[in-house]
Write an enzyme that holds these catalytic residues in place. Sequence first.
Site, PDB file in Angstrom:
ATOM      1  N   GLY A  42       0.755  -1.187  -0.086  1.00 16.61           N
ATOM      2  CA  GLY A  42      -0.047  -0.087   0.070  1.00 16.61           C
ATOM      3  C   GLY A  42       0.949   1.475  -0.106  1.00 16.61           C
ATOM      4  O   GLY A  42       1.970   1.050   0.333  1.00 16.61           O
ATOM      5  N   SER A  43       0.360   2.258  -0.306  1.00 16.78           N
ATOM      6  CA  SER A  43       1.074   3.649  -0.506  1.00 16.78           C
ATOM      7  C   SER A  43       1.736   4.127   0.564  1.00 16.78           C
ATOM      8  O   SER A  43       3.006   4.654   0.769  1.00 16.78           O
ATOM      9  CB  SER A  43       0.381   4.528  -0.970  1.00 16.78           C
ATOM     10  OG  SER A  43      -0.874   4.971  -0.346  1.00 16.78           O
ATOM     11  N   GLU A  45       3.028   2.604   3.064  1.00 17.40           N
ATOM     12  CA  GLU A  45       3.953   1.498   3.441  1.00 17.40           C
ATOM     13  C   GLU A  45       5.300   1.416   2.632  1.00 17.40           C
ATOM     14  O   GLU A  45       6.278   1.151   3.190  1.00 17.40           O
ATOM     15  CB  GLU A  45       3.435   0.180   3.739  1.00 17.40           C
ATOM     16  CG  GLU A  45       2.258   0.210   4.751  1.00 17.40           C
ATOM     17  CD  GLU A  45       0.902   0.431   4.038  1.00 17.40           C
ATOM     18  OE1 GLU A  45       0.273   1.295   4.752  1.00 17.40           O
ATOM     19  OE2 GLU A  45       0.539   0.019   3.034  1.00 17.40           O
ATOM     20  N   GLU A  64      -5.449  -9.091   2.328  1.00 14.00           N
ATOM     21  CA  GLU A  64      -4.997  -9.006   3.793  1.00 14.00           C
ATOM     22  C   GLU A  64      -5.151 -10.094   4.812  1.00 14.00           C
ATOM     23  O   GLU A  64      -4.584 -10.519   5.741  1.00 14.00           O
ATOM     24  CB  GLU A  64      -5.277  -7.695   4.303  1.00 14.00           C
ATOM     25  CG  GLU A  64      -4.576  -6.492   3.697  1.00 14.00           C
ATOM     26  CD  GLU A  64      -5.410  -6.073   2.603  1.00 14.00           C
ATOM     27  OE1 GLU A  64      -5.023  -4.594   2.029  1.00 14.00           O
ATOM     28  OE2 GLU A  64      -6.442  -6.711   1.946  1.00 14.00           O
ATOM     29  N   HIS A  87      -2.183  -2.297   4.988  1.00 13.09           N
ATOM     30  CA  HIS A  87      -2.313  -0.966   4.498  1.00 13.09           C
ATOM     31  C   HIS A  87      -3.502  -0.147   5.203  1.00 13.09           C
ATOM     32  O   HIS A  87      -4.555  -0.440   5.023  1.00 13.09           O
ATOM     33  CB  HIS A  87      -2.683  -0.993   2.905  1.00 13.09           C
ATOM     34  CG  HIS A  87      -2.676   0.344   2.190  1.00 13.09           C
ATOM     35  ND1 HIS A  87      -2.295   1.391   2.454  1.00 13.09           N
ATOM     36  CD2 HIS A  87      -3.939   0.826   1.497  1.00 13.09           C
ATOM     37  CE1 HIS A  87      -2.412   2.353   1.849  1.00 13.09           C
ATOM     38  NE2 HIS A  87      -3.417   2.084   1.232  1.00 13.09           N
ATOM     39  N   HIS A 294     -20.230 -24.591  22.489  1.00 11.85           N
ATOM     40  CA  HIS A 294     -20.547 -23.977  21.437  1.00 11.85           C
ATOM     41  C   HIS A 294     -21.952 -23.597  21.257  1.00 11.85           C
ATOM     42  O   HIS A 294     -22.688 -22.945  20.532  1.00 11.85           O
ATOM     43  CB  HIS A 294     -20.361 -24.895  20.211  1.00 11.85           C
ATOM     44  CG  HIS A 294     -20.389 -24.174  18.992  1.00 11.85           C
ATOM     45  ND1 HIS A 294     -20.471 -22.880  18.639  1.00 11.85           N
ATOM     46  CD2 HIS A 294     -20.837 -24.713  17.639  1.00 11.85           C
ATOM     47  CE1 HIS A 294     -20.746 -22.603  17.310  1.00 11.85           C
ATOM     48  NE2 HIS A 294     -20.957 -23.812  16.796  1.00 11.85           N
ATOM     49  N   GLY A 413     -12.948 -20.639  15.054  1.00 15.02           N
ATOM     50  CA  GLY A 413     -14.172 -21.016  14.280  1.00 15.02           C
ATOM     51  C   GLY A 413     -14.431 -19.898  13.095  1.00 15.02           C
ATOM     52  O   GLY A 413     -15.131 -20.593  12.226  1.00 15.02           O
TER      53      GLY A 413
END
Length: 539
Positions: A42-43, A45, A64, A87, A294, A413
């Site tokens: 990304g710009s 970074e 990502e 980013h 659960h 999960g």
Amino acid sequence: MTSNAPRSDASGLSQDASFTVRHAVIDLMRRLGMTSVFANPGSTELPLFRDFPQDFRYVLGLQEAVVVGMADGYAQATRNASFVNLHSAAGVGNAMGNIFTAFRNRTPIVITAGQQARSILPFDPFLASTQATELPKPYVKWSIEPARAEDVPLAIARAYHVAMQEPRGPVLVSIPVDDWDRAAEPVPARVVSTETRPEPFVLEQIGAALDACERPAFVVGGAVDRAGGWDEVVRLAERHNARVFVAPMTGRCAFPEDHRLFAGFLPAMREKIVELLGGHDLIFVIGAPAFTYHVEGHGPHLPAGATLCQLIDDPAIAAWAPTGTAVVGNIRLGVADLLTRPAPKTRPLPAPRAARPRAEPSPLMSVAFALQTLAEVRDADDIVVEEAPSSRPAMQNYLPFTRSGTFYTMDSGGLGYGMPAAVGVALAKPGTRVIGLIGDGSSMYSIQAIYSAVQMKLPITFVILNNSRYAALQDFAPEFGFGPADPVQGTDLPGLDFVALAAGMGCHGTRVTDAERLHDILRDALASSGPMLVEVVVA
């Protein structure tokens, strides 16, 4: 001749303005062993990657969630924090599903996220993260956007140590784009403890209870393997002739599933846990919550007459345990201390686990047959990364794991972890065969991971179990009042062609519908030097 090295004062720290935040961070990452950077560019970074060091590796993920999943598998397999670069707000948002999984997996990951330049942050600029430190919460252990550019290296150092301290987990540092070229000091070398020895007084109580009981049962979880305590737990179980169950929703193998004392897997249902543990007077839970549920349940958490003891690396888990004695600390160290006690009285061996009947071939293959065949072809040292929730009961019966570090799945999960995690594990274990055992629905959350496997020529065999549906949801529907013939909306998945999807990313694939051909196809796929995909059509 003029030296290009940064000048230092009496403390040994740099006094050279040409030594920047980027230099300090690269130096720190090298010393901490974080030379693989998992990222999608990304710009905000880009300055970090100018003059990228030759001894570093940029591991590209096409989304990502794939980036974080790869970093999770890599960190678990190397037992060291991995380094992720995302980013800004959009990248962190895309990654949140697998950040949540990394938090539940207790995986140490240092996540850096780009931020717009400090000078324009007051004007709500394009691509800025408005509340960067709040965005990933509560599923990071710590997050910060340093107050000054020169504080960035120390913030990353602190983030690493927080990530590595048990219970481990992801952390996030938000870094404005103009920070990287600001002058900075090198980060001094430090040694920070990552493990805590359980309190001897409480361990003594647990040891005495173990010695005095008549019919102990152990319930083991993923923290056993995370802590490297596999051998110690086996010895302790053998010393006490304790039946050993695997805790519900466990993300790592924690005990050899061919061992004489292995008793099977507990479901995430209160009443069934109590039923399976019935007859035992002491339940010792090691490296797992007691217990993960659960669905809503009722009644006691333990069988009548049973006492609960727990050894866990997470004080939060110890705090919410509904009953019993809990000691907090490193699992391996705690079990090792219990092994120093005098040998207890001799107990008879418990009854062995009933053998499962073989699965037989059928015109439309059963999942049990497919996994039984994979077990016959697979070497015991091959690593399986699994994300096939509806197939997990069959896997637990027909695909046993007998060695430490050979099984990974998600504790959360959440879907989208398994395929990229297989890539990360393969990167961490060069030359080891990795098997990504994935459901058809699960695979579509992060199938871009195949691209990364192809580009790095990793020895991964992706086995896609294709039943053309979200089977876990259909199987679970009766718990919420659905009748046998009631449709469950949105759970049918017709028309997916995984061989074609793999081919589009440069990966060879084969579709199997004939049970008689499965053995040979899996054998050839596991012998390949690069990535392969086997789509197995199952009932």
